[in-house]
Motif scaffolding. Structure first.
Motif, PDB file in Angstrom:
ATOM      1  N   LEU A 212      15.924  68.638   4.983  1.00  0.00           N
ATOM      2  CA  LEU A 212      16.571  68.136   6.511  1.00  0.00           C
ATOM      3  C   LEU A 212      17.725  68.631   6.963  1.00  0.00           C
ATOM      4  O   LEU A 212      18.345  69.387   6.134  1.00  0.00           O
ATOM      5  CB  LEU A 212      17.365  66.542   5.797  1.00  0.00           C
ATOM      6  CG  LEU A 212      16.621  65.340   5.428  1.00  0.00           C
ATOM      7  CD1 LEU A 212      17.184  64.378   4.598  1.00  0.00           C
ATOM      8  CD2 LEU A 212      15.839  64.754   6.911  1.00  0.00           C
ATOM      9  N   ASN A 213      18.320  68.974   8.078  1.00  0.00           N
ATOM     10  CA  ASN A 213      18.814  69.378   8.855  1.00  0.00           C
ATOM     11  C   ASN A 213      20.472  68.791   8.555  1.00  0.00           C
ATOM     12  O   ASN A 213      20.383  67.908   8.990  1.00  0.00           O
ATOM     13  CB  ASN A 213      18.907  69.463   9.817  1.00  0.00           C
ATOM     14  CG  ASN A 213      17.606  70.067  10.397  1.00  0.00           C
ATOM     15  OD1 ASN A 213      17.093  71.336  10.053  1.00  0.00           O
ATOM     16  ND2 ASN A 213      16.387  69.960  11.107  1.00  0.00           N
ATOM     17  N   PRO A 214      21.415  69.038   8.693  1.00  0.00           N
ATOM     18  CA  PRO A 214      22.522  68.966   8.783  1.00  0.00           C
ATOM     19  C   PRO A 214      22.770  67.448   9.589  1.00  0.00           C
ATOM     20  O   PRO A 214      24.065  67.029  10.147  1.00  0.00           O
ATOM     21  CB  PRO A 214      23.771  69.540   8.931  1.00  0.00           C
ATOM     22  CG  PRO A 214      23.187  70.906   7.993  1.00  0.00           C
ATOM     23  CD  PRO A 214      21.318  70.704   8.622  1.00  0.00           C
ATOM     24  N   ALA A 215      22.713  68.425  10.699  1.00  0.00           N
ATOM     25  CA  ALA A 215      22.574  67.315  11.984  1.00  0.00           C
ATOM     26  C   ALA A 215      21.541  65.677  12.112  1.00  0.00           C
ATOM     27  O   ALA A 215      21.401  64.676  12.915  1.00  0.00           O
ATOM     28  CB  ALA A 215      22.662  67.565  13.707  1.00  0.00           C
ATOM     29  N   ASP A 216      20.535  65.510  11.105  1.00  0.00           N
ATOM     30  CA  ASP A 216      19.701  64.613  11.280  1.00  0.00           C
ATOM     31  C   ASP A 216      20.805  63.664  10.839  1.00  0.00           C
ATOM     32  O   ASP A 216      21.136  63.667  10.169  1.00  0.00           O
ATOM     33  CB  ASP A 216      18.277  64.971   9.850  1.00  0.00           C
ATOM     34  CG  ASP A 216      17.853  65.924  10.574  1.00  0.00           C
ATOM     35  OD1 ASP A 216      17.310  66.267  12.051  1.00  0.00           O
ATOM     36  OD2 ASP A 216      16.789  66.531   9.325  1.00  0.00           O
ATOM     37  N   LYS A 217      20.226  62.012  11.490  1.00  0.00           N
ATOM     38  CA  LYS A 217      20.227  60.874  11.271  1.00  0.00           C
ATOM     39  C   LYS A 217      19.329  60.305  10.701  1.00  0.00           C
ATOM     40  O   LYS A 217      18.323  59.967  10.790  1.00  0.00           O
ATOM     41  CB  LYS A 217      20.929  60.655  12.648  1.00  0.00           C
ATOM     42  CG  LYS A 217      21.651  60.597  13.324  1.00  0.00           C
ATOM     43  CD  LYS A 217      21.935  59.874  14.792  1.00  0.00           C
ATOM     44  CE  LYS A 217      23.350  60.985  15.986  1.00  0.00           C
ATOM     45  NZ  LYS A 217      22.865  62.679  15.576  1.00  0.00           N
ATOM     46  N   VAL A 218      20.100  60.033   9.423  1.00  0.00           N
ATOM     47  CA  VAL A 218      18.689  59.725   8.341  1.00  0.00           C
ATOM     48  C   VAL A 218      19.433  58.127   7.716  1.00  0.00           C
ATOM     49  O   VAL A 218      20.104  57.369   7.138  1.00  0.00           O
ATOM     50  CB  VAL A 218      19.312  59.823   7.053  1.00  0.00           C
ATOM     51  CG1 VAL A 218      18.350  60.129   5.573  1.00  0.00           C
ATOM     52  CG2 VAL A 218      19.109  61.813   6.973  1.00  0.00           C
ATOM     53  N   ALA A 219      18.489  57.007   8.331  1.00  0.00           N
ATOM     54  CA  ALA A 219      17.746  55.807   7.632  1.00  0.00           C
ATOM     55  C   ALA A 219      16.893  55.972   5.989  1.00  0.00           C
ATOM     56  O   ALA A 219      16.061  56.323   6.526  1.00  0.00           O
ATOM     57  CB  ALA A 219      17.893  55.251   8.863  1.00  0.00           C
ATOM     58  N   LEU A 220      17.854  55.081   5.180  1.00  0.00           N
ATOM     59  CA  LEU A 220      16.973  54.913   4.282  1.00  0.00           C
ATOM     60  C   LEU A 220      16.010  53.494   3.827  1.00  0.00           C
ATOM     61  O   LEU A 220      17.021  52.064   4.599  1.00  0.00           O
ATOM     62  CB  LEU A 220      17.666  55.101   2.859  1.00  0.00           C
ATOM     63  CG  LEU A 220      17.291  54.987   1.424  1.00  0.00           C
ATOM     64  CD1 LEU A 220      16.163  55.991   1.021  1.00  0.00           C
ATOM     65  CD2 LEU A 220      18.335  54.435   0.778  1.00  0.00           C
ATOM     66  N   LEU A 221      14.759  53.277   3.362  1.00  0.00           N
ATOM     67  CA  LEU A 221      14.196  52.041   3.611  1.00  0.00           C
ATOM     68  C   LEU A 221      13.948  52.289   1.803  1.00  0.00           C
ATOM     69  O   LEU A 221      13.121  53.051   1.269  1.00  0.00           O
ATOM     70  CB  LEU A 221      13.100  51.664   4.018  1.00  0.00           C
ATOM     71  CG  LEU A 221      12.490  50.162   3.546  1.00  0.00           C
ATOM     72  CD1 LEU A 221      11.923  49.520   4.839  1.00  0.00           C
ATOM     73  CD2 LEU A 221      11.502  50.401   2.838  1.00  0.00           C
ATOM     74  N   VAL A 222      14.042  51.054   0.701  1.00  0.00           N
ATOM     75  CA  VAL A 222      13.985  51.030  -0.207  1.00  0.00           C
ATOM     76  C   VAL A 222      13.169  49.977  -0.779  1.00  0.00           C
ATOM     77  O   VAL A 222      13.587  49.132  -1.169  1.00  0.00           O
ATOM     78  CB  VAL A 222      15.366  51.116  -1.343  1.00  0.00           C
ATOM     79  CG1 VAL A 222      15.436  51.198  -2.854  1.00  0.00           C
ATOM     80  CG2 VAL A 222      15.930  52.468  -0.800  1.00  0.00           C
ATOM     81  N   ALA A 223      11.712  49.976  -0.972  1.00  0.00           N
ATOM     82  CA  ALA A 223      10.880  49.191  -1.202  1.00  0.00           C
ATOM     83  C   ALA A 223       9.919  49.124  -2.181  1.00  0.00           C
ATOM     84  O   ALA A 223       9.655  50.765  -2.245  1.00  0.00           O
ATOM     85  CB  ALA A 223      10.281  48.139   0.060  1.00  0.00           C
TER      86      ALA A 223
END
Length: 411
Positions: A212-223
């Motif tokens: 992942l790059n520092p500028a990446d906007k990361v959304a997480l899903l846990v399931a």
């Protein structure tokens, strides 16, 4: 029928006599699922408060039949019949004896035998009702047959039936089965371990591991990515991601037989390189994923989602959330304060919510901080265990008023 909230104090009510408590749950760690996790934390916290707690569940490969852990005992019984997470455990008839009360985590198809055992042993029963189960095909027909018969008997046999929120209780399909029993209905939300899940810097190793790059906007899903968790809305999450710029990335934590289907769906939507399937991660590593993410998403599509433990875990780590506007789930999120709510199965609305969360960094951080304060005040497991302890004492006083008064006078 109106569901009436019980007066449940948030602190221990005096010096309670140690109790022998049996918890019965279809699933339990190492199986990854909300019901088993709730049972685990309740057992752990009650044991820390000085009670003798025994958990009864089904066997899983590689586990001991009897296991001591963190002050309580886990008994894994061999099922006579098994179908998914439905188990018939006849061993409960002999195992549930010598206790002050039994606490059933429900629905548990096959767990209705707990009701028979409790009646035979004259044990008062408390039920936590976790969620409606929406099944299809033959299993759906079986569930619809059990619900108004054995299910009704089980639910009405409880001296307390605890919904994780009264909001969910009002909309649950078991509501008609509780007619005339409003006095025994209460609310006890699920909780979160605020020590394990806490704000901290995201591990740099995770970002490196997943490229992942520092500028990446990361959304997480846990399931869980298995048929039992079909309602998690993974496809809608992927569709929403596909409507966003390439700098928006997704991490999906969890595993199961549906993973390959979701991976193929992501490829079909042109998301190669933007979706990271991290698989099942350890309990020690999971908080790091919440800290790495800018937001955690719970895009569930049916009332099979009644609460959303991942929302509490995320907020405890000061990471804001986006969740479906479903009964029960919406009680965990204060829209605009610590997260956002979107309508189920609306990928466009979910995409817009992701843009809104990431468009203002200071607002995003303030949401996360507000979420941390909230879980500390309302959802820490020690506080909830104190409330549950008081519920048990109320139940025992109702079931055995004379013995209860004598025991209090003897102290």
């Amino acid at each position: 029928m109106t569901l009436v909230e019980q007066n449940l104090p948030s602190e221990p009510a005096g010096n309670h006599t140690p109790l022998r408590i049996a918890h019965v749950s279809a699933t339990f760690p190492p199986y990854h699922g909300g019901t088993g996790n709730v049972c685990y934390y309740q057992a752990r916290e009650l044991a820390r408060r000085g009670h003798s707690v025994h958990v009864f569940t089904a066997t899983v490969p590689g586990s001991l039949s009897v296991e001591k852990r963190e002050g309580f005992t886990v008994h894994r019984l061999r099922p006579l019949l098994k179908a998914g997470n439905a188990f018939l455990l006849p061993g409960l008839l002999n195992a549930l004896q010598g206790f002050d009360l039994v606490h059933l985590h429900y629905p548990f198809f096959g767990g209705e035998i707990t009701t028979l055992a409790a009646r035979l042993k004259h044990l008062p029963m408390v039920i936590t009702y976790h969620q409606d189960v929406v099944l299809h095909g033959p299993f759906g027909l079986i569930e619809k047959a059990i619900r108004p018969t054995l299910g009704r008997v089980t639910l009405r046999s409880a001296r307390r039936l605890l919904f994780t929120s009264l909001d969910y209780g009002q909309s649950s399909y078991i509501r008609p089965l509780l007619k005339g029993r409003a006095v025994m209905i209460g609310e006890l939300p699920n909780g979160v371990d605020t020590v394990t899940f806490r704000p901290a810097p995201a591990p740099a190793t995770l970002r490196e591991r997943h490229h992942l790059n520092p500028a990446d906007k990361v959304a997480l899903l846990v399931a869980g990515l298995d048929p039992a968790h079909y309602f998690k809305g993974v496809n809608f999450f992927l569709e929403a991601l596909g409507r966003l710029p390439a700098g928006y990335k997704a991490i999906i934590v969890g595993d199961g037989p549906l993973r390959a289907t979701y991976e193929a769906f992501a490829v079909d939507r042109g998301l190669t390189g933007r979706v990271i399937f991290a698989g099942r991660v350890s309990s020690e590593d999971l908080p790091g994923y919440y800290r790495l993410a800018g937001v955690t998403v719970l895009p569930s599509v049916t009332r099979g989602e009644a609460f959303g433990l991942v929302l509490l875990e995320s907020l405890a780590c000061s990471t804001p959330v986006i969740a479906s506007n479903l009964p029960g789930v919406r009680t965990v999120v204060e829209a605009g304060q610590d997260g956002l709510l979107v309508e189920p199965q609306d990928a466009s609305a979910l995409a817009a919510a992701l843009l809104q969360i990431f468009e203002n960094e200071s607002t995003r951080q303030a949401m996360g901080q507000a979420g941390r304060v909230k879980v500390e005040q309302r959802y820490a497991w020690p506080q909830l265990a104190a409330r549950l302890e008081t519920i048990y004492q109320e139940v025992l006083e109702e079931a055995h008023p004379r013995a209860f008064k004598e025991s209090r006078g003897a102290r």
